[in-house]
Design a protein around this motif. Structure first.
Motif, PDB file in Angstrom:
ATOM      1  N   GLY A 242       0.792  -1.226   0.000  1.00  0.00           N
ATOM      2  CA  GLY A 242       0.000   0.000   0.000  1.00  0.00           C
ATOM      3  C   GLY A 242       0.816   1.264   0.000  1.00  0.00           C
ATOM      4  N   GLN A 247       3.711   0.536  -4.605  1.00  0.00           N
ATOM      5  CA  GLN A 247       2.701   0.516  -5.666  1.00  0.00           C
ATOM      6  C   GLN A 247       3.325   0.892  -7.008  1.00  0.00           C
ATOM      7  N   GLU A 250       5.445  -2.115  -8.179  1.00  0.00           N
ATOM      8  CA  GLU A 250       4.605  -3.236  -8.619  1.00  0.00           C
ATOM      9  C   GLU A 250       3.903  -2.912  -9.929  1.00  0.00           C
ATOM     10  N   SER A 251       3.543  -1.640 -10.134  1.00  0.00           N
ATOM     11  CA  SER A 251       2.923  -1.249 -11.409  1.00  0.00           C
ATOM     12  C   SER A 251       3.874  -1.486 -12.574  1.00  0.00           C
TER      13      SER A 251
END
Length: 344
Positions: A242, A247, A250-251
């Motif tokens: 989170g 994020q 990971e994107s």
């Protein structure tokens, strides 16, 4: 002494306004419905405000009593007094502790604002008596802490050497909740998705870019640009799920249809991240500002390398954030405004 009594009366009036007007705190007796004096005459006091805030913090009457330095029966009597004055139930007893009712949560939220104002009044009076320059409590995520907060603090301390500054470096999730709980004057972070943005006033002041770091001599630090798929075989050190940096990383994997790493250590500690990277083949994403510092002679020069990659890692912009309708102390406003001027 007269000033202190005046401040206390104003804060008690603020409490009464808050309870009668959930949409905002009134600044004048004349704006209150009814006679406007019921709660002031009732004896609801700052000790009651401290008690409801302690109950909200700890979820146990015994723990709240300990914070207040009173016995548990005395704490129970204080709760009963508040419920009698307000004619509502403030808490529900559970097998292990208590939980505040919606009325209790509303009172606790307003109590924190009142206690903060009293703390600020006490702080300002003490500082005036001692001839000090004031004090500031702020929080920041790592990148702007290094790039903005530290230089600003250094310059403010040069001009006003007696200002006392306390800074917490943490994730936005932690900092935003600390701000709401009145433990910070302002923060440089991002408003978490699970909090109501209407609670805050914020201004975007920067975009964070990140990179990958590895130990000196790592197979990925041999000079050529590394593809994302080349990193899959290694351990990774990530911030908790989170976080904006995680994020963003990971994107990058998902957008390229590459499987997410499955050998992961989760930590919010930058120190532990650096130790893991320096002593193993692990990879970690960090802000470019952090990477530049740890590569500098003043940092960890010689122990950490930045991986040259074929891809960019861009994280959500960060903002300068305060709580809506909460006034900053003179010292806090000075540092807050200095940072705003520096970012243009």
């Amino acid at each position: 002494m007269i000033e202190n009594r005046s401040i206390l009366r104003r804060e008690q009036a603020t409490l009464m306004a808050a309870l009668r007007n959930p949409s905002g705190i009134s600044g004048s007796y004349d704006e209150l419905p009814g006679d406007g004096e019921t709660l002031l005459r009732s004896g609801l006091s700052l000790r009651h405000m401290r008690m409801i805030a302690a109950l909200d913090d700890h979820g146990r009457v015994s723990a709240a009593a300990q914070v207040m330095n009173i016995s548990q029966p005395a704490a129970s009597r204080m709760i009963a007094e508040m419920e009698a004055v307000l004619d509502v139930k403030l808490c529900e007893r559970l097998p292990r502790g208590i939980t505040l009712t919606p009325y209790g949560k509303a009172l606790a939220r307003r109590a924190r604002s009142i206690l903060l104002e009293m703390r600020e009044a006490d702080r300002e009076i003490s500082e005036l008596k001692a001839g000090k320059g004031g004090s500031v409590f702020l929080g920041a995520v790592t990148a702007p802490a290094i790039e903005l907060a530290v230089p600003a603090i250094r310059e403010i301390r040069r001009i006003y050497p007696r200002i006392e500054i306390t800074m917490q470096v943490e994730t936005s999730n932690v900092l935003a909740r600390e701000l709401i709980a009145s433990r910070h004057d302002f923060i440089i972070a991002r408003i978490p998705d699970d909090l109501n943005p209407r609670l805050f006033e914020s201004r975007v002041i920067g975009v964070e870019k990140a990179c990958l770091i590895v130990r000196r001599g790592h197979p990925l630090s041999m000079g050529k640009a590394v593809r994302l798929e080349d990193t899959a075989a290694y351990d990774w050190v990530f911030q908790s799920g989170g976080s904006p940096l995680r994020q963003a990383m990971e994107s990058n994997f998902l957008n390229r249809n590459i499987a997410l790493p499955d050998r992961i250590l989760n930590t919010s500690s930058l120190l532990l991240t650096l130790v893991m990277v320096a002593q193993s083949d692990a990879i970690a994403p960090v802000s470019i500002q952090v990477a530049k510092f740890i590569q500098s002679p003043e940092g960890l020069a010689g122990a950490i390398d930045v991986v040259q990659t074929e891809f960019d890692i861009e994280v959500r912009p960060y903002s300068l954030i305060t709580v809506k309708n909460r006034a900053l102390s003179p010292a806090a406003k000075m540092l807050h405004d200095f940072i705003l001027r520096e970012v243009g």
